[in-house]
Structure formats: C-alpha cells, structure tokens
Motif scaffolding. Structure first.
Motif, PDB file in Angstrom:
ATOM      1  N   GLN A 179      -3.474   4.262  13.525  1.00 27.25           N
ATOM      2  CA  GLN A 179      -2.011   4.483  12.858  1.00 27.25           C
ATOM      3  C   GLN A 179      -1.377   5.710  13.786  1.00 27.25           C
ATOM      4  OE1 GLN A 179      -1.452   5.807   8.822  1.00 27.25           O
ATOM      5  NE2 GLN A 179       0.442   5.016   8.904  1.00 27.25           N
ATOM      6  N   TYR A 228      -8.764   0.537  12.144  1.00 31.88           N
ATOM      7  CA  TYR A 228      -7.151   0.571  12.301  1.00 31.88           C
ATOM      8  C   TYR A 228      -6.914   1.783  12.923  1.00 31.88           C
ATOM      9  CZ  TYR A 228      -6.607  -3.868   9.540  1.00 31.88           C
ATOM     10  OH  TYR A 228      -7.017  -5.249   9.115  1.00 31.88           O
ATOM     11  N   ASN A 286       4.433   7.887  11.986  1.00 26.77           N
ATOM     12  CA  ASN A 286       5.527   7.092  11.493  1.00 26.77           C
ATOM     13  C   ASN A 286       5.379   5.668  11.763  1.00 26.77           C
ATOM     14  OD1 ASN A 286       6.632   9.318   9.888  1.00 26.77           O
ATOM     15  ND2 ASN A 286       7.125  10.040  12.078  1.00 26.77           N
ATOM     16  N   GLN A 287       4.367   5.116  11.975  1.00 25.85           N
ATOM     17  CA  GLN A 287       4.111   3.795  12.084  1.00 25.85           C
ATOM     18  C   GLN A 287       3.267   2.772  11.297  1.00 25.85           C
ATOM     19  OE1 GLN A 287       3.626   2.499  16.366  1.00 25.85           O
ATOM     20  NE2 GLN A 287       4.924   4.096  17.136  1.00 25.85           N
ATOM     21  N   GLY A 288       3.398   1.584  11.168  1.00 22.07           N
ATOM     22  CA  GLY A 288       2.261   0.825  10.387  1.00 22.07           C
ATOM     23  C   GLY A 288       0.714   1.019  11.195  1.00 22.07           C
ATOM     24  N   LEU A 289      -0.167   0.293  10.411  1.00 23.10           N
ATOM     25  CA  LEU A 289      -1.479   0.283  11.023  1.00 23.10           C
ATOM     26  C   LEU A 289      -1.501  -0.929  11.970  1.00 23.10           C
ATOM     27  CD1 LEU A 289      -1.750   2.045   8.303  1.00 23.10           C
ATOM     28  CD2 LEU A 289      -4.094   1.206   8.337  1.00 23.10           C
ATOM     29  N   LEU A 329       3.534   0.889   2.803  1.00 23.04           N
ATOM     30  CA  LEU A 329       3.265  -0.177   4.141  1.00 23.04           C
ATOM     31  C   LEU A 329       3.190  -1.611   3.237  1.00 23.04           C
ATOM     32  CD1 LEU A 329       0.488   2.190   5.603  1.00 23.04           C
ATOM     33  CD2 LEU A 329       2.612   1.078   6.854  1.00 23.04           C
ATOM     34  N   PHE A 372      -8.585   4.542  10.813  1.00 18.59           N
ATOM     35  CA  PHE A 372      -8.950   4.237   9.497  1.00 18.59           C
ATOM     36  C   PHE A 372     -10.077   3.036   9.836  1.00 18.59           C
ATOM     37  CE2 PHE A 372      -6.015   6.175   6.575  1.00 18.59           C
ATOM     38  CZ  PHE A 372      -4.933   6.454   7.320  1.00 18.59           C
ATOM     39  N   PHE A 423       4.620   7.023   2.040  1.00 19.69           N
ATOM     40  CA  PHE A 423       4.783   5.979   3.115  1.00 19.69           C
ATOM     41  C   PHE A 423       4.255   5.011   2.476  1.00 19.69           C
ATOM     42  CE2 PHE A 423       6.278   4.995   7.306  1.00 19.69           C
ATOM     43  CZ  PHE A 423       4.987   4.288   8.058  1.00 19.69           C
ATOM     44  N   LEU A 432      -4.517  -3.304  14.162  1.00 16.27           N
ATOM     45  CA  LEU A 432      -5.918  -3.437  14.256  1.00 16.27           C
ATOM     46  C   LEU A 432      -6.394  -3.136  15.675  1.00 16.27           C
ATOM     47  CD1 LEU A 432      -8.489  -4.912  12.855  1.00 16.27           C
ATOM     48  CD2 LEU A 432      -7.726  -6.772  13.978  1.00 16.27           C
ATOM     49  N   PHE A 490      -0.107  -5.354   9.318  1.00 19.70           N
ATOM     50  CA  PHE A 490       0.920  -4.444   8.464  1.00 19.70           C
ATOM     51  C   PHE A 490       2.163  -4.427   9.182  1.00 19.70           C
ATOM     52  CE2 PHE A 490      -1.737  -2.012   5.666  1.00 19.70           C
ATOM     53  CZ  PHE A 490      -3.154  -2.325   6.108  1.00 19.70           C
ATOM     54  N   GLY A 491       3.318  -4.083   8.303  1.00 16.08           N
ATOM     55  CA  GLY A 491       4.420  -3.699   8.728  1.00 16.08           C
ATOM     56  C   GLY A 491       4.624  -2.547   9.353  1.00 16.08           C
ATOM     57  N   GLU A 492       5.706  -2.045   9.585  1.00 18.41           N
ATOM     58  CA  GLU A 492       6.102  -0.760  10.380  1.00 18.41           C
ATOM     59  C   GLU A 492       5.993   0.502   9.421  1.00 18.41           C
ATOM     60  OE1 GLU A 492       9.000  -3.933  12.181  1.00 18.41           O
ATOM     61  OE2 GLU A 492       8.479  -3.270  10.040  1.00 18.41           O
ATOM     62  N   GLY A 493       6.254   0.332   8.061  1.00 17.52           N
ATOM     63  CA  GLY A 493       6.076   1.003   6.969  1.00 17.52           C
ATOM     64  C   GLY A 493       7.389   1.628   6.593  1.00 17.52           C
ATOM     65  N   LYS A 539     -12.693  -5.407  14.970  1.00 17.25           N
ATOM     66  CA  LYS A 539     -13.217  -5.844  13.718  1.00 17.25           C
ATOM     67  C   LYS A 539     -14.472  -6.561  14.015  1.00 17.25           C
ATOM     68  CE  LYS A 539     -10.964 -10.531  14.330  1.00 17.25           C
ATOM     69  NZ  LYS A 539      -9.986 -11.260  13.963  1.00 17.25           N
ATOM     70  N   ARG A 568       9.228   5.092   4.824  1.00 14.00           N
ATOM     71  CA  ARG A 568       8.996   6.424   4.377  1.00 14.00           C
ATOM     72  C   ARG A 568       9.938   6.898   3.237  1.00 14.00           C
ATOM     73  NH1 ARG A 568       5.657   9.863   5.255  1.00 14.00           N
ATOM     74  NH2 ARG A 568       5.175   9.004   7.361  1.00 14.00           N
ATOM     75  N   ARG A 615      -3.777  11.796   2.495  1.00 14.61           N
ATOM     76  CA  ARG A 615      -4.706  10.947   1.772  1.00 14.61           C
ATOM     77  C   ARG A 615      -4.756   9.548   2.698  1.00 14.61           C
ATOM     78  NH1 ARG A 615      -3.107  11.312  -4.452  1.00 14.61           N
ATOM     79  NH2 ARG A 615      -3.234  13.531  -4.757  1.00 14.61           N
ATOM     80  N   GLY A 616      -5.683   8.643   2.166  1.00 18.34           N
ATOM     81  CA  GLY A 616      -5.759   7.438   2.854  1.00 18.34           C
ATOM     82  C   GLY A 616      -4.762   6.300   2.094  1.00 18.34           C
ATOM     83  N   PHE A 640     -13.603  -3.310   9.713  1.00 14.43           N
ATOM     84  CA  PHE A 640     -12.542  -3.094  10.522  1.00 14.43           C
ATOM     85  C   PHE A 640     -12.101  -1.442  10.821  1.00 14.43           C
ATOM     86  CE2 PHE A 640     -10.771  -7.340   9.603  1.00 14.43           C
ATOM     87  CZ  PHE A 640     -11.643  -7.593   8.497  1.00 14.43           C
ATOM     88  N   PHE A 687     -10.166   1.039   2.206  1.00 14.54           N
ATOM     89  CA  PHE A 687      -9.889   1.907   3.363  1.00 14.54           C
ATOM     90  C   PHE A 687     -10.744   3.111   3.122  1.00 14.54           C
ATOM     91  CE2 PHE A 687      -6.755  -0.055   6.125  1.00 14.54           C
ATOM     92  CZ  PHE A 687      -6.462  -1.095   5.277  1.00 14.54           C
ATOM     93  N   GLY A 688     -11.345   3.738   4.199  1.00  9.37           N
ATOM     94  CA  GLY A 688     -11.818   5.190   4.135  1.00  9.37           C
ATOM     95  C   GLY A 688     -10.355   6.194   4.019  1.00  9.37           C
ATOM     96  N   LYS A 689     -10.716   7.505   4.292  1.00  8.82           N
ATOM     97  CA  LYS A 689      -9.588   8.369   4.123  1.00  8.82           C
ATOM     98  C   LYS A 689      -8.740   8.581   5.346  1.00  8.82           C
ATOM     99  CE  LYS A 689     -10.677  10.158  -0.405  1.00  8.82           C
ATOM    100  NZ  LYS A 689      -9.548   9.441  -1.058  1.00  8.82           N
ATOM    101  N   LEU A 691      -9.837  -5.329   0.459  1.00 10.65           N
ATOM    102  CA  LEU A 691      -9.931  -4.567   1.666  1.00 10.65           C
ATOM    103  C   LEU A 691      -9.978  -2.863   1.162  1.00 10.65           C
ATOM    104  CD1 LEU A 691     -10.467  -4.790   4.814  1.00 10.65           C
ATOM    105  CD2 LEU A 691      -7.981  -4.334   5.092  1.00 10.65           C
ATOM    106  N   TYR A 706       0.738  -1.165  -0.010  1.00 14.55           N
ATOM    107  CA  TYR A 706      -0.156   0.172  -0.117  1.00 14.55           C
ATOM    108  C   TYR A 706       1.000   1.252  -0.227  1.00 14.55           C
ATOM    109  CZ  TYR A 706      -4.459  -2.527   1.317  1.00 14.55           C
ATOM    110  OH  TYR A 706      -5.545  -3.391   1.259  1.00 14.55           O
TER     111      TYR A 706
END
Lengths: 114, 110
Positions: B38, B36, B41-44, A90, B90, A88, B46, A105-108, B49, A110, A42-43, B34, B100-102, B98, A36
């Motif tokens: 965030q 999520y 600077n990290q991932g998502l 993911l 999110f 970013f 959960l 998800f992973g940590e991302g 759900k 950037r 943005r989303g 779901f 996602f919303g914005k 899947l 992603y």
C-alpha cells in the motif's frame, strides 16, 4: 478486465452527520464484495461482506451499515457519524466461488470526522 | 484462532540493501497466503500470492516470498531495495475470511 472504483476519495464530515460511500465493480459478475476500515497505525478491519444482492454480513458491531442494491454496487452508510469513524475505507472484491481469499482493492476513501 | 502476525512494525533500510519483512500465520489459517503493498493514500495492490506448488513465490517489483510450512512463516524478501519501495506491506492469510497482519512500514533512504 475488471476494475473497481470507490468514491468520494476524500470526505470531511461533522460529527452527527450522515455518510454514504459508494463502490462499484466492472467486468465481472456476482462478485463477493467487502468493506474494510484502516485506522491510523492499525491494520485492516473487515466491516462488511456480501455474497449477493441484499446479502450483507457484519463483522463488527458499530453505527455503520452496508447495502448492496445491485450486483456490482456496494454502499457503506451511517446515519450519524462519530469521531471514531475517521479512517481510510477500502472496498474490495473477490471472484465468486473461488475460495482462495484473493482480494482486489479500490483506491480508498479517506473520511475525517470533525 | 486464526491470526497473521507481522513481526516488525517498521523496517528502515538504505537504498540497494537487502530486506526481509517477516510474517507468521497460525496453523488454523489455510495455506493461501498473500503479500499486499500500500502506497500512501492508495488502496492495496497484490504483490504476490502462494496458493500451491513451489514454496518460493516471485512477485512484482522484484519481491519474492518463501512459504515455510514447518515454521508457519511466509517472509517477504528483496535483494536490493529502491526508494520507490517505501510503502506499507501487509501479509494476509485465508481462513474463513482473509486475515491481515497489522502491516510493516518499509522506509528506504538514500
């Protein structure tokens, strides 16, 4: 337990340079894998997904590509980066054969393209 | 078309106040829903759900959401927020993929 890692965490690249982001999953077999992109404000935009080795589906036409050389490895690449590739990124996985859509998800990573 | 709509892009609240983050989904999205979270600077991660069963779903960090089929909504709530709840949230729904919303930025201040 399952874990997912992606690297590098941050990357600054000049326009026109190549890109390689790597993602690996541990503790599960034959996962579905996803890339992603999340641009500022943005989303999440699905770029690629894979249901098996060598099987890649692209959701958005762009100058990025993805590969899955091993069961639990997913790589995002570009031959020549554009400014618009900044964002970013993911990586995520889901369980094979479980169609609920739940992703891990992973940590991302950037990416800043200058 | 499949879609998930988060009705608020930003929600500012004071610490210990209740909060509701709104999410609507299109009828073409399945009832796998779901939320999520965030952090910067990290991932998502959960949060919670809904797959089936009770329409009130409890998640981590004191959050809960209610699935409302007639209103095609899946709003997220917390009775008392903390500074540490400041994050991007999110909503997502599963159709053929899947969706996602914005996102909604929750800002908690003291």
């Amino acid at each position: 337990s399952q874990t997912i890692h992606q690297w590098p965490a941050t990357l600054v690249q000049p326009v026109g340079s190549p890109l390689s982001l790597e993602c690996t999953v541990e503790g599960t077999s034959n996962p579905n894998l996803y890339w992603y992109r999340q641009a500022a404000g943005r989303g999440l935009q699905l770029l690629f997904y894979s249901v098996g080795i060598g099987q890649i589906s692209s959701e958005v036409p762009q100058n990025l590509s993805a590969s899955r050389p091993q069961d639990r490895q997913f790589i995002l690449s570009s031959k020549k980066l554009l400014l618009s590739d900044s964002g970013f990124y993911l990586c995520a996985w889901s369980r094979a054969g479980v169609n609920t859509g739940e992703l891990f998800f992973g940590e991302g990573s950037r990416l800043t393209v200058l | 078309a499949q879609s998930v709509t988060q009705l608020d892009s930003q929600v500012p609240v004071f610490e210990e106040a209740p909060v509701e983050l709104r999410c609507n989904y299109s009828s073409s999205v399945s009832v796998y829903l779901f939320w999520y979270v965030q952090y910067p600077n990290q991932g998502l991660q959960l949060l919670l759900k809904y797959l089936s069963g009770s329409t009130l779903v409890k998640g981590i960090n004191g959050f809960e959401a209610e699935f409302n089929k007639s209103q095609t909504s899946f709003h997220l709530r917390k009775p008392s927020v903390h500074i540490s709840d400041t994050a991007e949230y999110f909503c997502a729904g599963y159709g053929t993929a899947l969706i996602f919303g914005k996102g909604t930025t929750l800002s908690v201040s003291s």
